[in-house]
Write a protein that holds these residues in place. Structure first.
Motif, PDB file in Angstrom:
ATOM      1  N   THR A 190       7.505   4.817 -19.733  1.00 34.76           N
ATOM      2  CA  THR A 190       8.539   4.680 -18.700  1.00 34.76           C
ATOM      3  C   THR A 190       8.763   3.209 -18.379  1.00 34.76           C
ATOM      4  OG1 THR A 190       9.159   5.236 -16.419  1.00 34.76           O
ATOM      5  CG2 THR A 190       6.822   4.886 -16.815  1.00 34.76           C
ATOM      6  N   ILE A 191       9.988   2.872 -17.953  1.00 36.90           N
ATOM      7  CA  ILE A 191      10.218   1.505 -17.456  1.00 36.90           C
ATOM      8  C   ILE A 191      10.079   1.473 -15.928  1.00 36.90           C
ATOM      9  CG2 ILE A 191      11.754   0.805 -19.338  1.00 36.90           C
ATOM     10  CD1 ILE A 191      14.082   1.223 -17.184  1.00 36.90           C
ATOM     11  N   HIS A 192       9.951   2.648 -15.323  1.00 35.55           N
ATOM     12  CA  HIS A 192      10.024   2.724 -13.858  1.00 35.55           C
ATOM     13  C   HIS A 192       8.655   2.485 -13.216  1.00 35.55           C
ATOM     14  CE1 HIS A 192      14.032   3.917 -14.609  1.00 35.55           C
ATOM     15  NE2 HIS A 192      13.663   5.024 -15.216  1.00 35.55           N
ATOM     16  N   THR A 193       8.185   1.253 -13.319  1.00 32.70           N
ATOM     17  CA  THR A 193       6.847   0.938 -12.794  1.00 32.70           C
ATOM     18  C   THR A 193       6.907  -0.109 -11.687  1.00 32.70           C
ATOM     19  OG1 THR A 193       6.522  -0.717 -14.507  1.00 32.70           O
ATOM     20  CG2 THR A 193       5.690   1.498 -14.984  1.00 32.70           C
ATOM     21  N   SER A 194       8.073  -0.298 -11.063  1.00 31.35           N
ATOM     22  CA  SER A 194       8.129  -1.291  -9.989  1.00 31.35           C
ATOM     23  C   SER A 194       7.153  -0.905  -8.881  1.00 31.35           C
ATOM     24  CB  SER A 194       9.554  -1.372  -9.424  1.00 31.35           C
ATOM     25  OG  SER A 194       9.570  -2.272  -8.347  1.00 31.35           O
ATOM     26  N   GLY A 195       6.359  -1.857  -8.488  1.00 32.94           N
ATOM     27  CA  GLY A 195       5.385  -1.623  -7.421  1.00 32.94           C
ATOM     28  C   GLY A 195       4.032  -1.129  -7.899  1.00 32.94           C
ATOM     29  N   ALA A 196       3.864  -0.969  -9.214  1.00 32.61           N
ATOM     30  CA  ALA A 196       2.590  -0.413  -9.720  1.00 32.61           C
ATOM     31  C   ALA A 196       1.394  -1.273  -9.312  1.00 32.61           C
ATOM     32  CB  ALA A 196       2.646  -0.278 -11.238  1.00 32.61           C
ATOM     33  N   GLY A 197       1.549  -2.594  -9.452  1.00 35.27           N
ATOM     34  CA  GLY A 197       0.430  -3.491  -9.142  1.00 35.27           C
ATOM     35  C   GLY A 197       0.105  -3.485  -7.654  1.00 35.27           C
ATOM     36  N   CYS A 198       1.152  -3.501  -6.817  1.00 37.41           N
ATOM     37  CA  CYS A 198       0.943  -3.490  -5.364  1.00 37.41           C
ATOM     38  C   CYS A 198       0.258  -2.184  -4.956  1.00 37.41           C
ATOM     39  CB  CYS A 198       2.286  -3.585  -4.628  1.00 37.41           C
ATOM     40  SG  CYS A 198       3.242  -5.042  -5.057  1.00 37.41           S
ATOM     41  N   THR A 199       0.742  -1.094  -5.533  1.00 40.00           N
ATOM     42  CA  THR A 199       0.212   0.232  -5.204  1.00 40.00           C
ATOM     43  C   THR A 199      -1.256   0.336  -5.604  1.00 40.00           C
ATOM     44  OG1 THR A 199       2.420   1.123  -5.503  1.00 40.00           O
ATOM     45  CG2 THR A 199       0.592   2.706  -5.658  1.00 40.00           C
ATOM     46  N   TYR A 200      -1.575  -0.197  -6.768  1.00 35.63           N
ATOM     47  CA  TYR A 200      -2.953  -0.155  -7.283  1.00 35.63           C
ATOM     48  C   TYR A 200      -3.879  -0.942  -6.346  1.00 35.63           C
ATOM     49  CZ  TYR A 200      -6.376  -0.379 -11.221  1.00 35.63           C
ATOM     50  OH  TYR A 200      -7.461  -0.255 -12.057  1.00 35.63           O
ATOM     51  N   GLN A 248       3.308   8.343 -13.668  1.00 37.69           N
ATOM     52  CA  GLN A 248       3.721   9.562 -14.383  1.00 37.69           C
ATOM     53  C   GLN A 248       4.901  10.242 -13.694  1.00 37.69           C
ATOM     54  OE1 GLN A 248       0.067  11.809 -14.492  1.00 37.69           O
ATOM     55  NE2 GLN A 248      -0.600  10.893 -16.411  1.00 37.69           N
ATOM     56  N   HIS A 249       4.936  10.157 -12.368  1.00 41.19           N
ATOM     57  CA  HIS A 249       5.995  10.828 -11.599  1.00 41.19           C
ATOM     58  C   HIS A 249       6.946   9.802 -10.985  1.00 41.19           C
ATOM     59  CE1 HIS A 249       4.038  14.764 -11.944  1.00 41.19           C
ATOM     60  NE2 HIS A 249       2.912  14.065 -11.878  1.00 41.19           N
ATOM     61  N   ALA A 250       7.160   8.687 -11.713  1.00 39.39           N
ATOM     62  CA  ALA A 250       7.983   7.578 -11.189  1.00 39.39           C
ATOM     63  C   ALA A 250       9.408   8.041 -10.867  1.00 39.39           C
ATOM     64  CB  ALA A 250       8.016   6.454 -12.223  1.00 39.39           C
ATOM     65  N   LEU A 251      10.060   7.270  -9.998  1.00 40.53           N
ATOM     66  CA  LEU A 251      11.400   7.624  -9.505  1.00 40.53           C
ATOM     67  C   LEU A 251      12.404   6.657 -10.132  1.00 40.53           C
ATOM     68  CD1 LEU A 251      10.159   7.743  -5.822  1.00 40.53           C
ATOM     69  CD2 LEU A 251      10.574   9.731  -7.293  1.00 40.53           C
ATOM     70  N   ILE A 304      15.155  -0.742 -13.218  1.00 35.54           N
ATOM     71  CA  ILE A 304      13.748  -0.354 -13.090  1.00 35.54           C
ATOM     72  C   ILE A 304      13.530   0.379 -11.778  1.00 35.54           C
ATOM     73  CG2 ILE A 304      11.383  -1.229 -12.925  1.00 35.54           C
ATOM     74  CD1 ILE A 304      12.196  -3.568 -14.677  1.00 35.54           C
ATOM     75  N   GLY A 305      13.039   1.625 -11.879  1.00 35.88           N
ATOM     76  CA  GLY A 305      12.809   2.432 -10.683  1.00 35.88           C
ATOM     77  C   GLY A 305      11.407   2.254 -10.140  1.00 35.88           C
ATOM     78  N   SER A 306      11.080   3.081  -9.160  1.00 36.41           N
ATOM     79  CA  SER A 306       9.862   2.898  -8.364  1.00 36.41           C
ATOM     80  C   SER A 306       8.710   3.796  -8.785  1.00 36.41           C
ATOM     81  CB  SER A 306      10.201   3.179  -6.894  1.00 36.41           C
ATOM     82  OG  SER A 306       9.040   3.112  -6.102  1.00 36.41           O
ATOM     83  N   THR A 307       7.537   3.247  -8.676  1.00 37.51           N
ATOM     84  CA  THR A 307       6.303   4.013  -8.658  1.00 37.51           C
ATOM     85  C   THR A 307       6.446   5.070  -7.545  1.00 37.51           C
ATOM     86  OG1 THR A 307       5.249   1.908  -9.164  1.00 37.51           O
ATOM     87  CG2 THR A 307       3.832   3.624  -8.301  1.00 37.51           C
ATOM     88  N   ASN A 308       5.939   6.283  -7.791  1.00 36.36           N
ATOM     89  CA  ASN A 308       6.066   7.363  -6.792  1.00 36.36           C
ATOM     90  C   ASN A 308       4.776   7.452  -5.962  1.00 36.36           C
ATOM     91  OD1 ASN A 308       6.320   9.712  -5.371  1.00 36.36           O
ATOM     92  ND2 ASN A 308       7.031  10.934  -7.106  1.00 36.36           N
ATOM     93  N   HIS A 309       4.834   6.906  -4.765  1.00 35.10           N
ATOM     94  CA  HIS A 309       3.627   6.809  -3.940  1.00 35.10           C
ATOM     95  C   HIS A 309       3.111   8.166  -3.468  1.00 35.10           C
ATOM     96  CE1 HIS A 309       5.848   2.969  -3.708  1.00 35.10           C
ATOM     97  NE2 HIS A 309       4.648   2.495  -3.955  1.00 35.10           N
ATOM     98  N   ALA A 310       3.959   9.180  -3.505  1.00 34.53           N
ATOM     99  CA  ALA A 310       3.541  10.502  -3.020  1.00 34.53           C
ATOM    100  C   ALA A 310       2.939  11.374  -4.122  1.00 34.53           C
ATOM    101  CB  ALA A 310       4.742  11.216  -2.400  1.00 34.53           C
ATOM    102  N   ALA A 311       2.943  10.886  -5.360  1.00 33.52           N
ATOM    103  CA  ALA A 311       2.574  11.751  -6.496  1.00 33.52           C
ATOM    104  C   ALA A 311       1.128  12.243  -6.433  1.00 33.52           C
ATOM    105  CB  ALA A 311       2.812  11.000  -7.809  1.00 33.52           C
ATOM    106  N   TYR A 312       0.225  11.391  -5.981  1.00 31.75           N
ATOM    107  CA  TYR A 312      -1.200  11.772  -5.942  1.00 31.75           C
ATOM    108  C   TYR A 312      -1.394  12.974  -5.006  1.00 31.75           C
ATOM    109  CZ  TYR A 312      -6.279  10.978  -5.599  1.00 31.75           C
ATOM    110  OH  TYR A 312      -7.638  11.098  -5.644  1.00 31.75           O
ATOM    111  N   ARG A 313      -0.738  12.916  -3.839  1.00 30.07           N
ATOM    112  CA  ARG A 313      -0.828  14.035  -2.879  1.00 30.07           C
ATOM    113  C   ARG A 313      -0.210  15.303  -3.467  1.00 30.07           C
ATOM    114  NH1 ARG A 313       3.418  14.851   0.585  1.00 30.07           N
ATOM    115  NH2 ARG A 313       3.898  12.624   0.710  1.00 30.07           N
ATOM    116  N   LYS A 314       0.919  15.127  -4.154  1.00 27.13           N
ATOM    117  CA  LYS A 314       1.669  16.304  -4.593  1.00 27.13           C
ATOM    118  C   LYS A 314       1.149  16.912  -5.889  1.00 27.13           C
ATOM    119  CE  LYS A 314       6.308  15.958  -3.854  1.00 27.13           C
ATOM    120  NZ  LYS A 314       7.614  15.239  -3.791  1.00 27.13           N
ATOM    121  N   TYR A 315       0.647  16.069  -6.795  1.00 25.36           N
ATOM    122  CA  TYR A 315       0.385  16.562  -8.149  1.00 25.36           C
ATOM    123  C   TYR A 315      -1.063  16.468  -8.616  1.00 25.36           C
ATOM    124  CZ  TYR A 315       5.452  15.985  -8.086  1.00 25.36           C
ATOM    125  OH  TYR A 315       6.767  16.027  -7.741  1.00 25.36           O
ATOM    126  N   SER A 316      -1.981  15.861  -7.829  1.00 24.40           N
ATOM    127  CA  SER A 316      -3.365  15.817  -8.352  1.00 24.40           C
ATOM    128  C   SER A 316      -4.027  17.167  -8.113  1.00 24.40           C
ATOM    129  CB  SER A 316      -4.166  14.685  -7.692  1.00 24.40           C
ATOM    130  OG  SER A 316      -4.362  14.956  -6.342  1.00 24.40           O
TER     131      SER A 316
END
Ligand SMILES: Nc1ncnc2c1ncn2[C@@H]1O[C@H](COP(=O)(O)OP(=O)(O)OP(=O)(O)O)[C@@H](O)[C@H]1O
Ligand SMILES: Cc1ncc(COP(=O)(O)O)c(N)n1
Length: 267
Positions: A205-215, A245-248, A254-266
């Motif tokens: 995916t190219i939609h990883t904006s914010g991945a480093g900040c989120t990590y 994996q569930h980027a927006l 370039i789209g956004s990292t999905n900050h809610a994915a861990y709550r919704k999909y783990s």
């Protein structure tokens, strides 16, 4: 009721994927009380300083004091600091606070090309902030700029660079391999003695904006919750991998990292 508490000292990313916005969303998702001190407002993604509105030093200092005095963080992270003055102020306030869990994400250039650290400020970052860090989380480009060396192009080169970065004073070095070509998403940790690898399959995916900040925000949240550095990284890696994996996409570049994915999909 008591809750773990975390502070982010970083830039506001108006588009919502990175910076303060990513950090606070991540803290909330991980059930950590979030606080912020905004160093600059980033309102576009130009490659120049235009659209970057630096906050006055007294406003930054007042925000950090308010967070320290009214709540008190268990852990804090730094993101975009932009100028030498802001780095110096932030380092001084962190050191005098006595806070022991300090995550330094040495943000330099945004995924869309914005310059988030002035070139002349790198020396100040190295001198004042890196030695104050529990852990630093540079990506490959940031690693190269700090070391004034070529961009690491293999896990072996990342290991070598992690050892060199450790000499600059942080307790732990985590080099992120998100931009390592033709390789799994591998991150390398060096604690001064041993290397540990954190690896996940690369999401196409190219939609990883914010991945480093989120990590780095997820690492901060887990440290605030009392986890060890190694366990905090393991949990944060799971958080950011699902967020990618569930980027927006939003259908605009370039789209956004999905900050809610861990709550919704783990599981
Ligand atoms: N396509 C991908 N698939 C899976 N994991 C990825 C991918 N891209 C990055 N990662 C992981 O995301 C985390 C952030 O790494 P990255 O190298 O993208 O940081 P960064 O460049 O600072 O990010 P950003 O500039 O978006 O803030 C790391 O754990 C990295 O391995
Ligand atoms: C205010 C701010 N801080 C950090 C980033 C880096 O994130 P990315 O590289 O994903 O754009 C950003 N874009 N904006």
């Amino acid at each position: 009721m008591s809750i773990p508490r975390a502070l982010t000292i970083a830039g506001s990313a108006a588009q919502g994927s990175a910076g303060i916005q990513a950090d606070l969303k991540t803290f909330q998702e991980l059930d950590v009380y979030g606080m912020s001190a905004i160093t600059a407002i980033v309102a576009n993604n130009s490659t120049t300083d235009q659209g970057i509105f630096t906050q006055p030093l007294e406003a930054i200092e007042a925000q950090i004091h308010a967070a320290f005095e009214h709540v008190g963080p268990d852990a804090l992270k730094t993101g975009m600091l932009f100028t030498e003055d802001i780095i110096q102020l932030t380092s001084e306030l962190i050191q005098s606070s006595g806070i022991k869990k300090v995550v330094v994400d040495p943000v330099m250039i945004g995924k869309m090309g914005s310059q988030l650290l002035r070139d002349e400020a790198i020396e100040t970052l190295i001198k004042y902030l890196l030695p104050a860090a529990t852990i630093i989380t540079p990506n490959l480009e940031e690693t190269a700029r700090i070391l004034d060396a070529p961009v690491p192009d293999s896990p072996e080169a990342m290991e070598k660079a992690a050892r060199e970065l450790h000499q600059l004073g942080p307790q732990y070095v985590l080099i992120k391999g998100g931009s390592l070509q033709d390789h799994a998403a591998i991150d390398i940790l060096f604690d001064g003695e041993k290397i540990t690898k954190f690896e996940s399959a690369r999401v196409p995916t190219i939609h990883t904006s914010g991945a480093g900040c989120t990590y780095s925000a997820a690492i901060t949240a887990e440290l605030a919750r009392g986890k060890s550095v190694e366990v905090a990284i393991q949990q944060a890696k799971a958080f950011v991998t699902l967020a990618i994996q569930h980027a927006l996409s939003f259908d605009r570049g370039i789209g956004s990292t999905n900050h809610a994915a861990y709550r919704k999909y783990s599981e």
